[in-house]
Design a protein around this motif. Structure first.
Motif, mmCIF file in Angstrom:
data_model
loop_
_atom_site.group_PDB
_atom_site.id
_atom_site.type_symbol
_atom_site.label_atom_id
_atom_site.label_comp_id
_atom_site.label_asym_id
_atom_site.label_seq_id
_atom_site.Cartn_x
_atom_site.Cartn_y
_atom_site.Cartn_z
ATOM 1 N N PRO A 1 0.830 -1.205 0.000
ATOM 2 C CA PRO A 1 0.000 0.000 0.000
ATOM 3 C C PRO A 1 0.870 1.263 0.000
ATOM 4 C CG PRO A 1 -0.803 -1.586 1.605
ATOM 5 C CD PRO A 1 0.513 -2.104 1.134
ATOM 6 N N VAL A 2 0.467 2.259 -0.744
ATOM 7 C CA VAL A 2 1.183 3.531 -0.821
ATOM 8 C C VAL A 2 0.483 4.536 0.095
ATOM 9 C CG1 VAL A 2 1.857 5.437 -2.308
ATOM 10 C CG2 VAL A 2 1.966 3.079 -3.169
ATOM 11 N N PRO A 3 1.201 5.110 1.110
ATOM 12 C CA PRO A 3 0.578 6.079 2.019
ATOM 13 C C PRO A 3 -0.050 7.228 1.246
ATOM 14 C CG PRO A 3 2.735 5.429 2.842
ATOM 15 C CD PRO A 3 2.621 4.851 1.476
ATOM 16 N N GLY A 4 -1.309 7.588 1.598
ATOM 17 C CA GLY A 4 -2.005 8.707 0.984
ATOM 18 C C GLY A 4 -2.726 8.376 -0.308
ATOM 19 N N ALA A 5 -2.559 7.139 -0.786
ATOM 20 C CA ALA A 5 -3.206 6.778 -2.055
ATOM 21 C C ALA A 5 -4.718 6.685 -1.867
ATOM 22 C CB ALA A 5 -2.656 5.459 -2.570
ATOM 23 N N THR A 6 -5.464 7.205 -2.882
ATOM 24 C CA THR A 6 -6.940 7.097 -2.857
ATOM 25 C C THR A 6 -7.438 5.949 -3.729
ATOM 26 O OG1 THR A 6 -7.145 8.652 -4.701
ATOM 27 C CG2 THR A 6 -7.151 9.569 -2.463
ATOM 28 N N GLY A 7 -6.520 5.242 -4.387
ATOM 29 C CA GLY A 7 -6.866 4.104 -5.229
ATOM 30 C C GLY A 7 -5.710 3.766 -6.141
ATOM 31 N N TYR A 8 -5.895 2.722 -6.986
ATOM 32 C CA TYR A 8 -4.835 2.265 -7.882
ATOM 33 C C TYR A 8 -5.456 1.942 -9.243
ATOM 34 C CZ TYR A 8 -2.536 1.643 -3.404
ATOM 35 O OH TYR A 8 -2.023 1.855 -2.151
ATOM 36 N N ILE A 9 -4.651 2.082 -10.326
ATOM 37 C CA ILE A 9 -5.027 1.618 -11.667
ATOM 38 C C ILE A 9 -3.864 0.820 -12.227
ATOM 39 C CG2 ILE A 9 -6.693 3.449 -12.156
ATOM 40 C CD1 ILE A 9 -4.507 4.972 -13.613
ATOM 41 N N VAL A 10 -4.205 -0.163 -13.099
ATOM 42 C CA VAL A 10 -3.175 -1.054 -13.626
ATOM 43 C C VAL A 10 -3.314 -1.125 -15.154
ATOM 44 C CG1 VAL A 10 -3.059 -2.392 -11.513
ATOM 45 C CG2 VAL A 10 -4.622 -3.103 -13.314
ATOM 46 N N SER A 11 -2.182 -1.427 -15.798
ATOM 47 C CA SER A 11 -2.140 -1.656 -17.248
ATOM 48 C C SER A 11 -1.329 -2.910 -17.504
ATOM 49 C CB SER A 11 -1.509 -0.461 -17.968
ATOM 50 O OG SER A 11 -1.263 -0.772 -19.325
ATOM 51 N N VAL A 12 -1.854 -3.840 -18.365
ATOM 52 C CA VAL A 12 -1.179 -5.103 -18.677
ATOM 53 C C VAL A 12 -0.666 -5.033 -20.109
ATOM 54 C CG1 VAL A 12 -1.413 -7.598 -18.868
ATOM 55 C CG2 VAL A 12 -2.613 -6.359 -17.043
ATOM 56 N N ASN A 13 0.658 -5.211 -20.211
ATOM 57 C CA ASN A 13 1.318 -5.212 -21.526
ATOM 58 C C ASN A 13 0.937 -3.973 -22.353
ATOM 59 O OD1 ASN A 13 2.608 -7.569 -20.924
ATOM 60 N ND2 ASN A 13 1.170 -8.888 -22.032
ATOM 61 N N GLY A 14 0.847 -2.755 -21.647
ATOM 62 C CA GLY A 14 0.602 -1.513 -22.346
ATOM 63 C C GLY A 14 -0.832 -1.233 -22.697
ATOM 64 N N SER A 15 -1.742 -2.063 -22.222
ATOM 65 C CA SER A 15 -3.160 -1.823 -22.489
ATOM 66 C C SER A 15 -3.647 -0.640 -21.680
ATOM 67 C CB SER A 15 -3.957 -3.080 -22.140
ATOM 68 O OG SER A 15 -3.851 -3.342 -20.751
ATOM 69 N N PRO A 16 -4.835 -0.128 -21.970
ATOM 70 C CA PRO A 16 -5.364 1.003 -21.176
ATOM 71 C C PRO A 16 -5.449 0.643 -19.684
ATOM 72 C CG PRO A 16 -6.620 0.725 -23.181
ATOM 73 C CD PRO A 16 -5.722 -0.463 -23.118
ATOM 74 N N TYR A 17 -5.298 1.683 -18.812
ATOM 75 C CA TYR A 17 -5.343 1.464 -17.357
ATOM 76 C C TYR A 17 -6.762 1.125 -16.929
ATOM 77 C CZ TYR A 17 -0.560 2.952 -16.571
ATOM 78 O OH TYR A 17 0.811 3.023 -16.551
ATOM 79 N N ILE A 18 -6.847 0.148 -16.022
ATOM 80 C CA ILE A 18 -8.129 -0.302 -15.496
ATOM 81 C C ILE A 18 -8.011 -0.443 -13.979
ATOM 82 C CG2 ILE A 18 -8.750 -1.519 -17.635
ATOM 83 C CD1 ILE A 18 -7.901 -4.131 -16.248
ATOM 84 N N THR A 19 -9.159 -0.717 -13.362
ATOM 85 C CA THR A 19 -9.172 -0.968 -11.910
ATOM 86 C C THR A 19 -8.623 -2.367 -11.638
ATOM 87 O OG1 THR A 19 -11.089 0.454 -11.618
ATOM 88 C CG2 THR A 19 -10.641 -1.136 -9.869
ATOM 89 N N PRO A 20 -7.785 -2.562 -10.598
ATOM 90 C CA PRO A 20 -7.256 -3.891 -10.285
ATOM 91 C C PRO A 20 -8.393 -4.874 -10.016
ATOM 92 C CG PRO A 20 -6.090 -2.221 -9.053
ATOM 93 C CD PRO A 20 -7.266 -1.537 -9.682
ATOM 94 N N THR A 21 -8.115 -6.176 -10.223
ATOM 95 C CA THR A 21 -9.119 -7.218 -9.964
ATOM 96 C C THR A 21 -9.514 -7.241 -8.495
ATOM 97 O OG1 THR A 21 -7.369 -8.857 -9.658
ATOM 98 C CG2 THR A 21 -8.302 -8.630 -11.879
ATOM 99 N N SER A 22 -8.666 -6.713 -7.584
ATOM 100 C CA SER A 22 -8.987 -6.696 -6.150
ATOM 101 C C SER A 22 -9.760 -5.447 -5.755
ATOM 102 C CB SER A 22 -7.701 -6.780 -5.326
ATOM 103 O OG SER A 22 -6.844 -5.705 -5.647
ATOM 104 N N GLY A 23 -10.126 -4.594 -6.705
ATOM 105 C CA GLY A 23 -10.882 -3.388 -6.399
ATOM 106 C C GLY A 23 -10.015 -2.155 -6.481
ATOM 107 N N SER A 24 -10.674 -0.959 -6.452
ATOM 108 C CA SER A 24 -9.926 0.290 -6.649
ATOM 109 C C SER A 24 -8.906 0.533 -5.540
ATOM 110 C CB SER A 24 -10.895 1.467 -6.732
ATOM 111 O OG SER A 24 -11.616 1.597 -5.498
#
Length: 671
Positions: free
Chosen positions: A516-539
């Motif tokens: 976890p990153v202190p102060g983060a309000t959520g996370y987004i991920v990109s697989v092999n350069g695809s557009p960023y999406i919400t992680p499978t474990s939730g925002s």
């Protein structure tokens, strides 16, 4: 300014009373005078037979009778024992009676003065002087003496080290040793004739003769002189009697002194002075007569007004020592409270101090605060009156006050909006204090921010180019007083970059995770350069799972931590993972011989997730069964190594992708 008188006892008064009590106890404890032996020189005859069998050989003269009759002398108990006699003088020459002790000179030397009028009697002198081995101060002296052939009369002179003398006794009677019965110090040693050989005839043992004390005193005017010697003069009316002096004792004293302690009449009062006399030396106990009204009779004269007082101090010999002392009047001078600065800014220091004249107080107490000292530093927040109480060593007090005016100062408060922004984001600084016109403002360059607009009290537009925490400071000056305020401003930096790693992998799936990153309000991920999406474990989750992959497929994931504003988003955190292969390898031989190579028979494959393996011999007997993909057969049954040969296996294998297969075959066991 005013002065006042404390009615309670001051510490000095208490000490006075304690000292008085100690003196009274000391006076009441004095006993009768004690006479101690005095070592002297000056004896001219030996009158005591102390050893052997010849009185003539151990004495130098007879002390009564005539050359033809009696010829008596004294003898010791040791001489009596040797010659089978009764009586005798104490062998050590120490004669004690009550509080008196006399010490005769050694018996084997000269031990007596032998006197008669004009020295008419054979071997006598008219007078003799006993010189003190160590001069000293004495109040009373006493001779151990007696007369023979009737009573005698004596004059006694006391001689002092300063060369003066005084007549202590004149024609004082000295009783005959076989007649006198008063002032007896020693009795019944007996006497014998001064013969060459025995048998000796003892006379009076147990009853006679008597030795007497012959007392005299030093005069009042001479008690502070050291006694050097005593001269004894025979003044008998006739010339036939003889006087004998055997020893001298005295009551030793210290030189007479009077030390006064005077407490003045205090605080302007007329009758609270004291005089305490401490008398040392002299002849105790003393009596005291103060010439006061009414008369006081202790060493402590109380209730005295300012003036001169006398006291007659009388010792036990009747010597009167006059004392004269003066009680002064102490009136405390008014104290004047002052200050180095009568007007100050709030919280600024000034010194308040006490100005006195004619006397110096011992303690100063300032209130409010209960601070002590003649000068103290104060820093009032509001206009304050400071009261000083100055007390002298007698408990007299003077009081005054000084008022310190606190000049009004403007407050230096301000606001910053918005706060906690990104770099290069405009902020507005607004002064919220109460400064009046004419005040000056120092913003201290806004901690390095770029000022876009504003002057004086503001408002100001500022902008910080870099992230960090900055302290803004404002100083407002008015009426010569400066107030200040500070405020911390946070310019946020981007969030920390996520640290991504491979959590698990199969031949068809990969799971990535990050801290976890202190102060983060959520996370987004990109697989092999695809557009960023919400992680499978939730925002707000910290894992992302990828499925339906091919064996040995390489996957790259990028993760961004989101901030409250886009400018706060983190840099991209990356990780790579590769799916496992699905191949399974089963060896055809193994050699469990302890050389560390090929010791175990088992199936090998990165995608094996579960297995059931059975081993049979050539007769179909089950030798081993196991379900651990990493633990195979070690060539033993029940701990016993099986013989070399061919063995058969059946394996039910489940792969990571969920598929299952059964493998059968043979394996050679080698030694």
């Amino acid at each position: 300014m005013n002065t006042q008188h404390r009615n309670d006892l001051s510490p000095n008064s208490i000490r006075f009373c304690m000292l008085l009590g100690l003196l009274i106890i000391k006076i009441s404890s004095y006993a009768q005078p004690v006479y101690i032996p005095i070592a002297v020189t000056g004896y001219h005859h030996d009158i005591v037979a102390e050893s052997g069998t010849s009185v003539l050989a151990t004495t130098s003269t007879m002390i009564d009778g005539s050359p033809l009759v009696a010829r008596h002398v004294l003898y010791t108990q040791a001489f009596a024992l040797t010659n089978l006699l009764t009586g005798g003088m104490v062998d050590n020459g120490t004669i004690v009676n009550g509080n008196r002790t006399y010490q005769m000179a050694p018996y084997d030397g000269k031990n007596a003065l032998y006197l008669s009028r004009f020295g008419t009697v054979d071997s006598t002198r008219n007078d003799g002087t006993l010189t003190f081995v160590k001069p000293g101060y004495y109040a009373r002296l006493s001779l151990l003496a007696f007369s023979t052939e009737g009573s005698s009369s004596l004059n006694i002179d006391i001689n002092y080290t300063d060369g003066t003398s005084e007549r202590a006794l004149t024609n004082a009677p000295l009783a005959d040793w076989y007649q006198g019965t008063t002032n007896v110090m020693y009795s019944g040693p007996g006497r014998i004739g001064r013969d060459t050989t025995g048998p000796f005839s003892v006379d009076g043992a147990g009853a006679w003769p008597n030795f007497f004390n012959h007392d005299f005193i030093t005069s009042c005017t001479n008690q502070n002189k050291m006694v050097k010697s005593v001269t004894v003069i025979d003044t008998s009316a006739g010339t036939g009697s003889r006087a004998l002096v055997l020893a001298i004792s005295g009551e030793q004293i210290q030189p007479y002194t009077i030390t006064p302690t005077v407490l003045p009449a205090r605080c302007g009062s007329a009758d609270n002075g004291y005089i305490l006399l401490n008398v040392t030396g002299g002849v105790k106990p003393f009596t005291y007569t103060w010439h006061t009204t009414p008369a006081q009779t202790t060493p402590f004269a109380a209730g005295l007004a300012a003036g001169t007082y006398t006291c007659d101090v009388t010792d036990s010999n009747g010597c009167v020592r006059p004392y004269t002392g003066t009680v002064t009047l102490v009136t405390p001078a008014p104290v004047d409270a002052k200050a180095t600065s009568m007007q100050v800014c709030a919280g600024m220091p000034t010194t308040v101090y006490a100005d006195t004249s004619n006397y110096t107080p011992t303690t100063y107490t300032w209130n409010p605060g209960g601070i002590t000292g003649s000068a103290v530093v104060v820093s009032p927040a509001v206009t304050t009156k400071y009261l000083v109480n100055a007390e002298d060593r007698y408990g007299c007090t003077s009081v005054d006050s000084v008022e310190i005016t606190v000049k009004p100062a403007a407050t230096a408060s301000f606001t910053v909006n918005p706060d906690a922004v990104c770099p290069n984001t405009p902020q507005i600084v607004t002064y919220t204090g109460n400064a009046s016109a004419g005040a000056t403002f120092n913003w201290n360059a806004f901690a390095g921010a770029t000022v876009q607009y504003g002057s004086g009290a503001g408002p100001y537009g500022i902008q910080f180019p870099n992230s960090g925490t900055y302290t803004l400071q404002l100083q407002v000056s008015v009426n010569g007083c400066t107030s200040s305020a500070t405020k911390k401003v946070t310019i946020n930096a981007p969030l920390a970059t996520p640290v991504v790693s491979v959590a698990s992998v199969t031949s068809s799936t990969i799971s990535f995770s990050w801290q976890p990153v202190p102060g983060a309000t959520g996370y987004i991920v990109s697989v092999n350069g695809s557009p960023y999406i919400t992680p499978t474990s939730g925002s707000l989750g910290t894992t992302h799972n990828i499925i339906n992959l091919q064996p040995v497929e390489k996957i790259t994931i990028s993760v961004i931590a989101l901030g409250v504003e886009s400018c706060l988003n983190s840099a991209i955190g990356k990780a790579e993972g590769t799916t496992l292969t699905d191949e399974v390898f089963i060896p055809n031989s193994f050699s469990p011989n302890g050389d560390g190579r090929n010791e175990i028979f088992r199936a090998y494959g990165m995608s094996i997730s579960a297995i059931n393996m059975k081993i049979f011999n050539q007769w179909g007997e089950l030798l081993y069964e196991g379900n651990d993909a990493n633990t195979g057969w070690d060539g033993k049954q029940k701990g016993k190594v099986q013989p070399m040969g061919v063995y058969f296996y059946v394996m039910k294998i489940k792969l990571a992708n969920g598929s299952e297969s059964i493998r059968k075959g043979s394996v050679n066991l080698l030694h």
